[in-house]
Design a protein around this motif. Structure first.
Motif, PDB file in Angstrom:
ATOM      1  N   SER A 720     -10.634  12.450   9.262  1.00  0.00           N
ATOM      2  CA  SER A 720      -9.669  11.827   8.346  1.00  0.00           C
ATOM      3  C   SER A 720      -9.383  10.390   8.741  1.00  0.00           C
ATOM      4  CB  SER A 720      -8.372  12.637   8.320  1.00  0.00           C
ATOM      5  OG  SER A 720      -7.742  12.626   9.600  1.00  0.00           O
ATOM      6  N   SER A 721      -9.371  10.104  10.036  1.00  0.00           N
ATOM      7  CA  SER A 721      -9.131   8.729  10.479  1.00  0.00           C
ATOM      8  C   SER A 721     -10.233   7.805   9.985  1.00  0.00           C
ATOM      9  CB  SER A 721      -9.037   8.672  12.006  1.00  0.00           C
ATOM     10  OG  SER A 721      -7.962   9.441  12.476  1.00  0.00           O
ATOM     11  N   LEU A 722     -11.473   8.255  10.130  1.00  0.00           N
ATOM     12  CA  LEU A 722     -12.599   7.430   9.670  1.00  0.00           C
ATOM     13  C   LEU A 722     -12.574   7.240   8.160  1.00  0.00           C
ATOM     14  CD1 LEU A 722     -15.467   8.896  11.906  1.00  0.00           C
ATOM     15  CD2 LEU A 722     -14.309   6.689  12.158  1.00  0.00           C
ATOM     16  N   VAL A 723     -12.284   8.329   7.425  1.00  0.00           N
ATOM     17  CA  VAL A 723     -12.268   8.236   5.967  1.00  0.00           C
ATOM     18  C   VAL A 723     -11.143   7.333   5.482  1.00  0.00           C
ATOM     19  CG1 VAL A 723     -11.948   9.535   3.837  1.00  0.00           C
ATOM     20  CG2 VAL A 723     -13.392  10.454   5.650  1.00  0.00           C
ATOM     21  N   LEU A 724      -9.975   7.418   6.102  1.00  0.00           N
ATOM     22  CA  LEU A 724      -8.857   6.563   5.710  1.00  0.00           C
ATOM     23  C   LEU A 724      -9.168   5.090   5.953  1.00  0.00           C
ATOM     24  CD1 LEU A 724      -5.758   8.634   6.866  1.00  0.00           C
ATOM     25  CD2 LEU A 724      -6.509   8.182   4.531  1.00  0.00           C
ATOM     26  N   ILE A 725      -9.826   4.809   7.061  1.00  0.00           N
ATOM     27  CA  ILE A 725     -10.230   3.424   7.328  1.00  0.00           C
ATOM     28  C   ILE A 725     -11.214   2.961   6.260  1.00  0.00           C
ATOM     29  CG2 ILE A 725     -11.496   1.931   8.922  1.00  0.00           C
ATOM     30  CD1 ILE A 725     -10.339   3.605  11.216  1.00  0.00           C
ATOM     31  N   LEU A 726     -12.157   3.849   5.901  1.00  0.00           N
ATOM     32  CA  LEU A 726     -13.129   3.521   4.869  1.00  0.00           C
ATOM     33  C   LEU A 726     -12.439   3.248   3.532  1.00  0.00           C
ATOM     34  CD1 LEU A 726     -16.073   3.304   3.879  1.00  0.00           C
ATOM     35  CD2 LEU A 726     -16.009   5.777   3.449  1.00  0.00           C
ATOM     36  N   ILE A 727     -11.464   4.087   3.177  1.00  0.00           N
ATOM     37  CA  ILE A 727     -10.742   3.905   1.916  1.00  0.00           C
ATOM     38  C   ILE A 727      -9.981   2.587   1.923  1.00  0.00           C
ATOM     39  CG2 ILE A 727      -8.819   4.783   0.528  1.00  0.00           C
ATOM     40  CD1 ILE A 727      -9.722   7.608   1.257  1.00  0.00           C
ATOM     41  N   GLY A 728      -9.356   2.251   3.055  1.00  0.00           N
ATOM     42  CA  GLY A 728      -8.643   0.982   3.152  1.00  0.00           C
ATOM     43  C   GLY A 728      -9.554  -0.212   2.960  1.00  0.00           C
ATOM     44  N   VAL A 729     -10.735  -0.161   3.572  1.00  0.00           N
ATOM     45  CA  VAL A 729     -11.697  -1.263   3.436  1.00  0.00           C
ATOM     46  C   VAL A 729     -12.180  -1.372   1.987  1.00  0.00           C
ATOM     47  CG1 VAL A 729     -13.981  -2.084   4.111  1.00  0.00           C
ATOM     48  CG2 VAL A 729     -12.427  -1.150   5.836  1.00  0.00           C
ATOM     49  N   ILE A 730     -12.472  -0.239   1.357  1.00  0.00           N
ATOM     50  CA  ILE A 730     -12.951  -0.243  -0.030  1.00  0.00           C
ATOM     51  C   ILE A 730     -11.888  -0.810  -0.961  1.00  0.00           C
ATOM     52  CG2 ILE A 730     -13.618   1.240  -1.947  1.00  0.00           C
ATOM     53  CD1 ILE A 730     -14.923   3.097   0.113  1.00  0.00           C
ATOM     54  N   SER A 731     -10.625  -0.473  -0.718  1.00  0.00           N
ATOM     55  CA  SER A 731      -9.546  -0.923  -1.595  1.00  0.00           C
ATOM     56  C   SER A 731      -9.451  -2.432  -1.650  1.00  0.00           C
ATOM     57  CB  SER A 731      -8.207  -0.336  -1.125  1.00  0.00           C
ATOM     58  OG  SER A 731      -8.248   1.084  -1.168  1.00  0.00           O
ATOM     59  N   PHE A 732      -9.800  -3.106  -0.568  1.00  0.00           N
ATOM     60  CA  PHE A 732      -9.669  -4.561  -0.520  1.00  0.00           C
ATOM     61  C   PHE A 732     -10.978  -5.290  -0.818  1.00  0.00           C
ATOM     62  CE2 PHE A 732      -5.994  -3.252   2.018  1.00  0.00           C
ATOM     63  CZ  PHE A 732      -5.006  -4.059   1.474  1.00  0.00           C
ATOM     64  N   THR A 733     -12.107  -4.593  -0.753  1.00  0.00           N
ATOM     65  CA  THR A 733     -13.392  -5.290  -0.906  1.00  0.00           C
ATOM     66  C   THR A 733     -14.139  -4.924  -2.175  1.00  0.00           C
ATOM     67  OG1 THR A 733     -14.520  -3.572   0.394  1.00  0.00           O
ATOM     68  CG2 THR A 733     -13.665  -5.496   1.584  1.00  0.00           C
ATOM     69  N   ALA A 734     -13.791  -3.829  -2.814  1.00  0.00           N
ATOM     70  CA  ALA A 734     -14.558  -3.373  -3.979  1.00  0.00           C
ATOM     71  C   ALA A 734     -13.790  -3.565  -5.277  1.00  0.00           C
ATOM     72  CB  ALA A 734     -14.933  -1.896  -3.806  1.00  0.00           C
ATOM     73  N   THR A 735     -12.936  -4.610  -5.353  1.00  0.00           N
ATOM     74  CA  THR A 735     -12.131  -4.818  -6.546  1.00  0.00           C
ATOM     75  C   THR A 735     -12.958  -5.214  -7.757  1.00  0.00           C
ATOM     76  OG1 THR A 735     -11.732  -7.104  -5.865  1.00  0.00           O
ATOM     77  CG2 THR A 735     -10.112  -5.451  -5.205  1.00  0.00           C
TER      78      THR A 735
END
Length: 869
Positions: A720-735
């Motif tokens: 879950s830690s890895l996935v949450l980090i991934l989701i955070g990165v996607i939220s700011f870079t895949a707009t």
């Protein structure tokens, strides 16, 4: 003031009228002179065509015995200012300082550029200036130009008309080509302020710029980079002809129906023709070529006009009669010799002289009938030097007479051929602007009056009224032209993505329901009790919420309100689901850590209701932060239109307009309150993850399979830690790639949630499949004679050797261990092993509602005290 019975419905009566006027004029004896300034063909703006109209007014005034009786109004020789400030000022000084008789006023000076310097100094000669075409906003400054009046409205009235058109047709972008003169730069400034919600572009052209420079820099003049489609030519007519010539020769063409051009209505008639504006242009720009280019363009005319051209006015003529006589006079040899051509300003020039004559007449009456004190009280001219004298005795030093004439000009109110004439601080009040369109019919370019804009200053309202049966369909037969701004097409998530994830969410909900049924029906089995079934309900609740979140996150809607709700609900659900599920995992991990951290025979069992409080606190705090975020507008994530690069943004429609694909995305702006709130929320989630990682590391040596599911929980925390980090990165870079970004984000949420459920419930399902009764998990003698030794070896791996040995010695009382290897018998369980086993066994054998901690404590103490018996 009206000349009774004078109605020239037949043009043939014009000659007779003129003869009568000349005869009646001979009766006047005293001559009153006024200066007449115009701008000839050598200037940038040709207004000398007003002279026949002014002379017509002069003759009618002199023919009316009720106006200035005993006087004959006449003008000085016509002065050509060439629409130049220096020439105008020089001609003015030559007029007032000449040995010729004094002038009582000035009519002119033909354009704003020429009028401004004269209007600023004319007050020092105690005379007033009445302009028939000087629309500069600057001239409305009464402190600088107290003696300036104009029968042509100010360009300040022009801005509301432009705004009305822009709003009517929904244009959001407009380009101005402005000549570097105060008249035009001020007009642009006023229009730009009025167009608050419109992207305004402007390029300024020096007055003396050659056509070659326009051709060289045409790209910037026509704003090709922004694809501007609506233009306003903010120049004199000679410059306007060069501009449309260059625009027509450029590859894009810039002509209707895809482009809209607007011009001033005070340009000379046929201003695009070479004989009117003979400036050098390319040979391709013939009169017919430019007429074809102007077809469909708009004309905004501030020149006041009576709606009924057959309505009698206070000047003795109807507008129709005036135009008939005026055009007849333009055909006379004298007019042709002076190059007088038709100008739309003729009506306001005609009314300008009537304004001056009526003011002089009123002054003459006041001087002859009122005392000085009465005049001073009425005109507010107290403090002005000079004597009350007849008009013919006026001098430039007589400030009192000059003030009285100025006051009477301000009080003007009559109906002329251009409409009602009245002033507000010297400027004619004009609430309407006439709208025309150039239309090419039978190779002739006509000006068709299609409507007018009305500006109500008091109520700050604007209105466009169509007249003569006109409508949008007649003005733009092919549809309203676009403004050049890329068309924004709002897109949503791809249907296939929505379908796939909605199905996955449904599968996840079904799996969650299966886990719920399993947890409830098997809650009394020891293998399930060992995993705290009551805490498992929180995991199931979190899973339900997370799978439901996917439906809201991928809600396919282009409506702003729906997307606002989507952003708010998604924020609440994703935090709530995470906090419930992860909070339950932390509670489980905490109990494992508690059991195996410094275990003693007197340690109490942590009951499920205490763990439930922990879960509720973890979830409640996170939900509280989220509610605060979505409740306060300054903190709330809002749907923001972002460019969608997945569709490509180089698509153009049949009109050459680029299509820009956008999509709504839940967005937190960079303002301080939102950033601080988001940082606080992320900090809280990060803290939970860190606590979970620490607990996973601390319990990594626990290897008692039958005792707990700690290794699965640790795997959940790491994943879950890895996935949450991934989701955070996607939220700011895949707009800019919303479908891919949401596929990864929702996919990550789905995977984590499924892992939560799988690692918590599937091992128990497998155990029950192998042992349907779930009763063998704690048997150590019958099923496996070496189970105790295996348990002891597992505990020795969990704790340090010294700690384990010391615990065994303490429990035996003598510090002596029984050696199973020496005796050859099966090893007897150690006191510590019995203690931990009994604690866990008490949990497993307690009712599903979880025994009270005191009862568990008593069970544990009883089991421990009976070890040696």
């Amino acid at each position: 003031m009206r000349i009774k019975g004078l109605r020239l419905e037949d043009p043939s009566l014009a000659v007779l009228t003129l003869m009568l006027l000349l005869f009646s004029g001979a009766a006047h004896s005293q001559e009153l002179r006024y200066a007449l300034f115009t701008s000839g063909p050598t200037g940038g703006f040709h207004t000398s065509g007003v002279v026949p109209a002014i002379e017509l007014a002069e003759e009618l005034i002199n023919a009316d015995s009720s106006i200035l009786p005993g006087y004959n109004l006449t003008h000085t020789p016509v002065v050509d200012t060439m629409c130049d400030r220096t020439e105008s000022l020089g001609q003015y000084f030559g007029t007032v300082f000449s040995p010729n008789p004094t002038v009582l006023g000035l009519l002119g000076c033909g354009c704003s550029v020429a009028s401004t310097p004269v209007a600023e100094i004319i007050q020092f000669n105690s005379i007033s200036q009445i302009a028939y075409v000087s629309s500069s906003i600057e001239l409305s400054d009464r402190s600088r130009f107290p003696n300036f009046f104009r029968t042509y409205p100010s360009d300040a009235d022009f801005a509301p008309a432009v705004v009305t058109l822009i709003e009517k047709y929904g244009w959001r972008q407009m380009g101005f080509i402005t000549q570097d003169e105060g008249l035009f730069t001020e007009a642009f400034s006023r229009i730009e302020k009025a167009l608050r919600n419109v992207r305004v572009r402007n390029t300024v052209i020096p007055s003396e710029i050659p056509i070659s420079t326009i051709r060289t820099n045409g790209r910037s003049f026509f704003f090709e980079d922004s694809n501007t489609r609506v233009f306003f030519i903010n120049t004199y007519s000679d410059m306007a002809r060069q501009i449309i010539c260059e625009a027509s020769l450029r590859p894009r063409g810039y002509s209707s129906p895809n482009y809209v051009w607007m011009t001033y209505g005070w340009y000379e008639e046929n201003w695009w023709k070479a004989k009117v504006n003979p400036e050098q242009v390319p040979a391709d720009c013939t009169d017919s070529h430019l007429a074809e280019f102007l077809h469909g363009s708009m004309v905004l005319q501030l020149v006041p006009t009576l709606n009924d051209s057959n309505s009698m006015t206070d000047t003795g003529l109807t507008p129709q009669e005036f135009e008939t006589i005026y055009r007849t006079r333009l055909e006379e040899p004298e007019s042709k010799a002076n190059n007088y051509t038709f100008v739309f300003l003729a009506t306001v020039a005609y009314d300008a002289l009537w304004t001056f004559a009526l003011a002089l007449n009123k002054t003459n009456e006041m001087v002859g009938s009122l005392t000085r004190e009465d005049i001073l009280n009425k005109t507010q001219c107290r403090g002005s030097d000079g004597l009350l004298v007849p008009l013919e005795n006026f001098t430039y030093s007589n400030q009192l007479m000059g003030c009285i004439i100025r006051w009477n000009l301000e009080e003007t109110d009559f109906v002329g051929v251009s409409g009602r004439v009245e002033f507000n601080d010297g400027t004619r009040i004009q609430p309407t602007v006439q709208l025309f369109q150039y239309r090419l019919q039978n190779d002739v370019l006509l000006r068709i009056n299609f409507g007018q804009t009305i500006h109500d200053r008091e109520n700050q309202s604007r209105e466009l009224i169509f007249i003569n049966g006109e409508s949008n369909s007649t003005i733009f037969p092919g549809g309203i032209p676009m403004d050049g701004i890329p068309i924004t097409e709002i897109t949503t998530y791809h249907l296939s993505l929505v379908v796939v994830y909605y199905v996955l969410a449904a599968v996840g909900l079904a799996f969650t329901t299966a886990c719920l049924i399993f947890n409830f029906t098997q809650r009394n089995k020891k293998v399930v009790k060992l995993t705290s079934p009551n805490i498992n309900y929180f995991v199931i609740l979190g899973a339900y919420i997370q799978f439901t979140t996917i439906y809201f996150r991928l809600l396919p809607s282009t409506d702003l309100i729906v997307n606002e709700a989507r952003c708010i609900i998604s924020s609440l659900l994703i935090i709530s689901g995470y906090c419930f599920g992860y909070g339950a995992i932390l509670a489980k991990m905490g109990r494992i850590y508690y059991i195996f951290n410094n275990p003693t025979t007197s340690k109490k069992t942590v009951t499920d209701w205490k763990l439930s409080l922990v879960v509720l606190f973890v979830a409640g705090f996170g939900i509280l932060l989220t509610i605060l975020q979505v409740s306060v507008p300054e903190l709330r994530p809002t749907p923001d239109l972002r460019i969608n690069d997945e569709r490509g943004n180089n698509t153009v429609n049949e009109f050459g307009i680029r299509i820009e694909y956008m999509s709504y995305q839940c967005y937190v702006s960079s303002n301080v309150p939102q950033t601080a709130m988001l940082a606080l929320l992320f900090a809280y989630l990060a803290l939970l993850q860190i606590i979970g990682i620490i607990l996973a590391i601390q319990t990594r040596k626990v290897k008692i399979k039958l005792l707990n599911d700690s290794k699965y929980i640790a795997a959940l925390i790491y994943t879950s830690s890895l996935v949450l980090i991934l989701i955070g990165v996607i939220s700011f870079t895949a707009t800019r790639i919303p479908n891919i970004g949401e596929a990864l984000t929702s996919g990550g949420l789905w995977v984590v949630t499924v892992l939560f459920l799988s690692l918590v419930f599937i091992p128990k399902m497998v155990s029950l499949y192998r042992d349907p009764n779930g009763e063998n998990v704690f048997q150590t003698s019958n099923t496996d004679p070496h189970a105790s030794a295996k348990m002891e070896r597992a505990l020795s791996k969990t704790f340090s050797k010294r700690e384990f040995d010391n615990s065994l010695m303490k429990e035996n009382g003598l510090g002596v261990q029984t050696s199973s290897r020496l005796s050859g018998h099966s090893p007897s369980p150690s006191p510590l092993l019995n203690s931990i086993t009994e604690i866990v066994s008490s949990i497993a054998t307690a009712p599903a509602t979880v025994a009270d901690s005191n009862e568990l404590e008593e069970i544990t103490r009883h089991r421990t005290n009976g070890i040696d018996h």
